[in-house]
Motif scaffolding. Structure first.
Motif, PDB file in Angstrom:
ATOM      1  N   MET A 277       0.839  -1.188   0.000  1.00  0.00           N
ATOM      2  CA  MET A 277       0.000   0.000   0.000  1.00  0.00           C
ATOM      3  C   MET A 277       0.883   1.251   0.000  1.00  0.00           C
ATOM      4  SD  MET A 277      -2.749  -1.725   0.030  1.00  0.00           S
ATOM      5  CE  MET A 277      -3.943  -0.389   0.081  1.00  0.00           C
ATOM      6  N   GLY A 278       0.427   2.283  -0.728  1.00  0.00           N
ATOM      7  CA  GLY A 278       1.177   3.527  -0.783  1.00  0.00           C
ATOM      8  C   GLY A 278       2.020   3.627  -2.040  1.00  0.00           C
ATOM      9  N   PRO A 279       2.459   4.838  -2.370  1.00  0.00           N
ATOM     10  CA  PRO A 279       3.171   5.067  -3.627  1.00  0.00           C
ATOM     11  C   PRO A 279       4.579   4.500  -3.617  1.00  0.00           C
ATOM     12  CG  PRO A 279       3.181   7.057  -2.306  1.00  0.00           C
ATOM     13  CD  PRO A 279       2.307   6.082  -1.584  1.00  0.00           C
ATOM     14  N   GLU A 280       5.127   4.291  -4.798  1.00  0.00           N
ATOM     15  CA  GLU A 280       6.536   3.900  -4.939  1.00  0.00           C
ATOM     16  C   GLU A 280       7.419   4.910  -4.216  1.00  0.00           C
ATOM     17  OE1 GLU A 280       8.283   1.526  -6.604  1.00  0.00           O
ATOM     18  OE2 GLU A 280       6.824   0.513  -7.909  1.00  0.00           O
ATOM     19  N   ASN A 281       8.422   4.416  -3.529  1.00  0.00           N
ATOM     20  CA  ASN A 281       9.370   5.250  -2.775  1.00  0.00           C
ATOM     21  C   ASN A 281       8.699   6.013  -1.631  1.00  0.00           C
ATOM     22  OD1 ASN A 281      11.582   4.584  -4.566  1.00  0.00           O
ATOM     23  ND2 ASN A 281      10.657   5.986  -6.036  1.00  0.00           N
ATOM     24  N   GLY A 282       7.513   5.562  -1.231  1.00  0.00           N
ATOM     25  CA  GLY A 282       6.828   6.218  -0.122  1.00  0.00           C
ATOM     26  C   GLY A 282       7.063   5.534   1.213  1.00  0.00           C
ATOM     27  N   GLU A 283       7.889   4.474   1.233  1.00  0.00           N
ATOM     28  CA  GLU A 283       8.154   3.751   2.476  1.00  0.00           C
ATOM     29  C   GLU A 283       8.979   4.619   3.437  1.00  0.00           C
ATOM     30  OE1 GLU A 283       7.339   0.642  -0.615  1.00  0.00           O
ATOM     31  OE2 GLU A 283       8.484   2.493  -0.533  1.00  0.00           O
ATOM     32  N   ALA A 284       8.750   4.438   4.729  1.00  0.00           N
ATOM     33  CA  ALA A 284       9.510   5.166   5.748  1.00  0.00           C
ATOM     34  C   ALA A 284       9.696   4.268   6.959  1.00  0.00           C
ATOM     35  CB  ALA A 284       8.795   6.457   6.154  1.00  0.00           C
ATOM     36  N   MET A 285      10.899   4.268   7.523  1.00  0.00           N
ATOM     37  CA  MET A 285      11.186   3.420   8.674  1.00  0.00           C
ATOM     38  C   MET A 285      12.300   4.046   9.512  1.00  0.00           C
ATOM     39  SD  MET A 285      13.596   0.393   7.083  1.00  0.00           S
ATOM     40  CE  MET A 285      14.399   0.171   8.679  1.00  0.00           C
ATOM     41  N   HIS A 286      12.400   3.616  10.760  1.00  0.00           N
ATOM     42  CA  HIS A 286      13.507   3.985  11.637  1.00  0.00           C
ATOM     43  C   HIS A 286      14.219   2.710  12.078  1.00  0.00           C
ATOM     44  CE1 HIS A 286      11.283   7.797  11.998  1.00  0.00           C
ATOM     45  NE2 HIS A 286      12.437   8.321  12.354  1.00  0.00           N
ATOM     46  N   MET A 287      15.493   2.840  12.395  1.00  0.00           N
ATOM     47  CA  MET A 287      16.263   1.718  12.919  1.00  0.00           C
ATOM     48  C   MET A 287      17.289   2.248  13.909  1.00  0.00           C
ATOM     49  SD  MET A 287      18.292   0.986   9.336  1.00  0.00           S
ATOM     50  CE  MET A 287      19.309  -0.352   9.926  1.00  0.00           C
ATOM     51  N   ALA A 288      17.665   1.404  14.875  1.00  0.00           N
ATOM     52  CA  ALA A 288      18.616   1.818  15.903  1.00  0.00           C
ATOM     53  C   ALA A 288      19.291   0.596  16.492  1.00  0.00           C
ATOM     54  CB  ALA A 288      17.913   2.597  17.019  1.00  0.00           C
ATOM     55  N   PRO A 289      20.577   0.683  16.812  1.00  0.00           N
ATOM     56  CA  PRO A 289      21.228  -0.416  17.532  1.00  0.00           C
ATOM     57  C   PRO A 289      20.516  -0.666  18.862  1.00  0.00           C
ATOM     58  CG  PRO A 289      22.850   1.133  16.675  1.00  0.00           C
ATOM     59  CD  PRO A 289      21.514   1.774  16.493  1.00  0.00           C
ATOM     60  N   TYR A 290      20.312  -1.931  19.154  1.00  0.00           N
ATOM     61  CA  TYR A 290      19.594  -2.295  20.379  1.00  0.00           C
ATOM     62  C   TYR A 290      20.345  -1.844  21.626  1.00  0.00           C
ATOM     63  CZ  TYR A 290      17.228  -5.368  23.766  1.00  0.00           C
ATOM     64  OH  TYR A 290      16.535  -5.862  24.837  1.00  0.00           O
ATOM     65  N   ASN A 291      21.666  -1.718  21.544  1.00  0.00           N
ATOM     66  CA  ASN A 291      22.436  -1.286  22.716  1.00  0.00           C
ATOM     67  C   ASN A 291      22.621   0.219  22.769  1.00  0.00           C
ATOM     68  OD1 ASN A 291      24.283  -0.780  20.695  1.00  0.00           O
ATOM     69  ND2 ASN A 291      25.706  -2.403  21.280  1.00  0.00           N
ATOM     70  N   ASP A 292      21.978   0.955  21.847  1.00  0.00           N
ATOM     71  CA  ASP A 292      22.044   2.425  21.792  1.00  0.00           C
ATOM     72  C   ASP A 292      23.457   2.954  21.575  1.00  0.00           C
ATOM     73  OD1 ASP A 292      19.345   2.945  21.890  1.00  0.00           O
ATOM     74  OD2 ASP A 292      19.282   3.163  24.072  1.00  0.00           O
ATOM     75  N   GLN A 293      24.354   2.109  21.077  1.00  0.00           N
ATOM     76  CA  GLN A 293      25.693   2.573  20.734  1.00  0.00           C
ATOM     77  C   GLN A 293      25.715   3.009  19.263  1.00  0.00           C
ATOM     78  OE1 GLN A 293      28.043   2.746  23.224  1.00  0.00           O
ATOM     79  NE2 GLN A 293      26.303   2.104  24.450  1.00  0.00           N
ATOM     80  N   ALA A 294      26.824   3.571  18.836  1.00  0.00           N
ATOM     81  CA  ALA A 294      26.964   3.938  17.433  1.00  0.00           C
ATOM     82  C   ALA A 294      26.895   2.683  16.568  1.00  0.00           C
ATOM     83  CB  ALA A 294      28.284   4.672  17.205  1.00  0.00           C
ATOM     84  N   PRO A 295      26.254   2.742  15.404  1.00  0.00           N
ATOM     85  CA  PRO A 295      26.170   1.557  14.549  1.00  0.00           C
ATOM     86  C   PRO A 295      27.543   1.120  14.070  1.00  0.00           C
ATOM     87  CG  PRO A 295      25.368   3.521  13.402  1.00  0.00           C
ATOM     88  CD  PRO A 295      25.559   3.900  14.833  1.00  0.00           C
ATOM     89  N   ASP A 296      27.764  -0.200  14.067  1.00  0.00           N
ATOM     90  CA  ASP A 296      29.044  -0.709  13.587  1.00  0.00           C
ATOM     91  C   ASP A 296      29.012  -0.838  12.058  1.00  0.00           C
ATOM     92  OD1 ASP A 296      27.712  -3.086  12.942  1.00  0.00           O
ATOM     93  OD2 ASP A 296      28.383  -4.133  14.743  1.00  0.00           O
ATOM     94  N   GLU A 297      30.076  -1.384  11.482  1.00  0.00           N
ATOM     95  CA  GLU A 297      30.204  -1.441  10.033  1.00  0.00           C
ATOM     96  C   GLU A 297      29.102  -2.285   9.399  1.00  0.00           C
ATOM     97  OE1 GLU A 297      33.495  -2.870   6.670  1.00  0.00           O
ATOM     98  OE2 GLU A 297      34.124  -2.556   8.758  1.00  0.00           O
ATOM     99  N   THR A 298      28.765  -3.409  10.020  1.00  0.00           N
ATOM    100  CA  THR A 298      27.714  -4.264   9.470  1.00  0.00           C
ATOM    101  C   THR A 298      26.364  -3.559   9.512  1.00  0.00           C
ATOM    102  OG1 THR A 298      28.892  -6.281  10.116  1.00  0.00           O
ATOM    103  CG2 THR A 298      26.532  -6.478   9.702  1.00  0.00           C
ATOM    104  N   MET A 299      26.087  -2.867  10.600  1.00  0.00           N
ATOM    105  CA  MET A 299      24.831  -2.124  10.688  1.00  0.00           C
ATOM    106  C   MET A 299      24.749  -1.038   9.631  1.00  0.00           C
ATOM    107  SD  MET A 299      24.423  -1.801  14.823  1.00  0.00           S
ATOM    108  CE  MET A 299      24.207  -3.249  15.861  1.00  0.00           C
ATOM    109  N   GLU A 300      25.863  -0.399   9.343  1.00  0.00           N
ATOM    110  CA  GLU A 300      25.897   0.613   8.287  1.00  0.00           C
ATOM    111  C   GLU A 300      25.622  -0.041   6.927  1.00  0.00           C
ATOM    112  OE1 GLU A 300      25.898   3.687   8.665  1.00  0.00           O
ATOM    113  OE2 GLU A 300      27.038   4.295  10.443  1.00  0.00           O
TER     114      GLU A 300
END
Length: 319
Positions: free
Chosen positions: A145-168
């Motif tokens: 549902m919704g237009p192309e390129n209309g998706e939106a999401m948030h993500m965060a490391p579970y430990n609230d630290q800076a994202p590591d290389e794999t997370m990036e």
């Protein structure tokens, strides 16, 4: 990187298909619902539509846990909250999880990350939320549902630290998949903000069996949303949790979504209308428990949680 999707439902299909088609990465689906898995194999893939149009077949790899012998770098988990513990236990028994793997989940509600942490290193876990409406029409048939390129999401490391290389790298793959990711450093506030949103839209649309547009057209919609958001934000403040949107922004987000997705029936309604248990205990019920834990009863959330369960009971008594 290679991705494994645990749960080939509405959101599992959406993430997996977009990663496969837009980001060009290999994706495997793990599915324990036999009719879904068998239908995909029979028709040679999953049928994908967008807003009920352009229905086309997308070939995918789909397996029962016991059949799978590959090794994804990242697991993406989309199961109903009530099913997750049994799913993870079965997957672990099949040998699917290894110490080097990362895991991401943007499931509705809260309570799933504690379960995931029993099988994955918390430093290798990514929490997520998704403002993405999707409908599973039936086995092997999904509607974005919704237009192309209309998706939106948030993500965060579970430990609230800076994202590591794999997370990036995961973030970059989500960008290429047009999932619209934004990185946060406040996983709980991020997730609770989405829980509060669902506690308005999902629950009220389910209670009155209406779509988003019908709710948004009610003159008192903003006032109803504000009442539920005020309780959620007050409970969060007493628990020391900082939400990533303020109350006014959340009310406006509901109103905007009711315009953008006016014909959409939220996932809780989809479950309710098909006779399945809802996740209200992990949405409004979670907010209610958080409030009680911090000496702040969220009486409206408690009341609507009971209302949804009463509606479920009445529905079941008629069947």
């Amino acid at each position: 990187m290679r991705y494994g999707i645990i749960g080939a439902g509405a959101m599992g299909y959406r993430y997996g298909v977009l990663l496969q088609e837009k980001a060009g990465v290999p994706v495997d689906f793990i599915e324990t619902w036999d009719p879904n898995r068998e239908q995909v194999r029979e028709q040679g893939g999953v049928y994908v539509s967008r807003d009920h149009e352009n229905r086309h077949l997308v070939p995918i790899n789909i397996y029962a846990p016991e059949e799978y012998d590959d090794h994804p770098d990242v697991w993406i988990v989309f199961k109903k909250q009530m099913q997750l513990a049994d799913e993870l236990k079965r997957d672990a028994a099949a040998g699917l999880f290894t110490d080097d793997q990362y895991v991401f989940s943007a499931m509705n509600g809260l309570g799933h990350f504690e379960k995931l942490a029993q099988y994955f290193n918390p430093d290798q876990m990514l929490a997520g939320t998704a403002m993405i409406a999707t409908v599973l029409n039936g086995p092997g048939d999904v509607d974005f549902m919704g237009p192309e390129n209309g998706e939106a999401m948030h993500m965060a490391p579970y430990n609230d630290q800076a994202p590591d290389e794999t997370m990036e790298e995961i973030y970059a793959d989500f960008q290429r998949a047009t999932l619209g990711p934004e990185m946060s450093n406040n996983w709980l506030g991020m997730c609770l903000t989405k829980v509060a949103f669902n506690a308005v839209c999902n629950t009220l649309c389910t209670m009155f069996e209406i779509n988003m547009g019908q709710f948004g057209s009610y003159p008192g919609a903003a006032e109803m949303a504000e009442q539920l958001f005020n309780e959620a934000h007050d409970a969060a403040a007493r628990a020391g949790i900082k939400m990533i949107e303020n109350r006014g922004q959340q009310v406006q987000s509901v109103l905007d979504s009711c315009v953008k997705l006016k014909y959409h029936y939220p996932s809780m309604y989809q479950d309710f209308s098909k006779g399945r248990p809802t996740e209200v205990d992990y949405i409004n019920g979670y907010i209610a428990r958080l409030g009680r834990k911090n000496d702040y009863p969220c009486r409206t959330h408690e009341f609507v949680t009971h209302e949804v369960h009463l509606a479920e009971q009445m529905r079941n008594s008629k069947n």
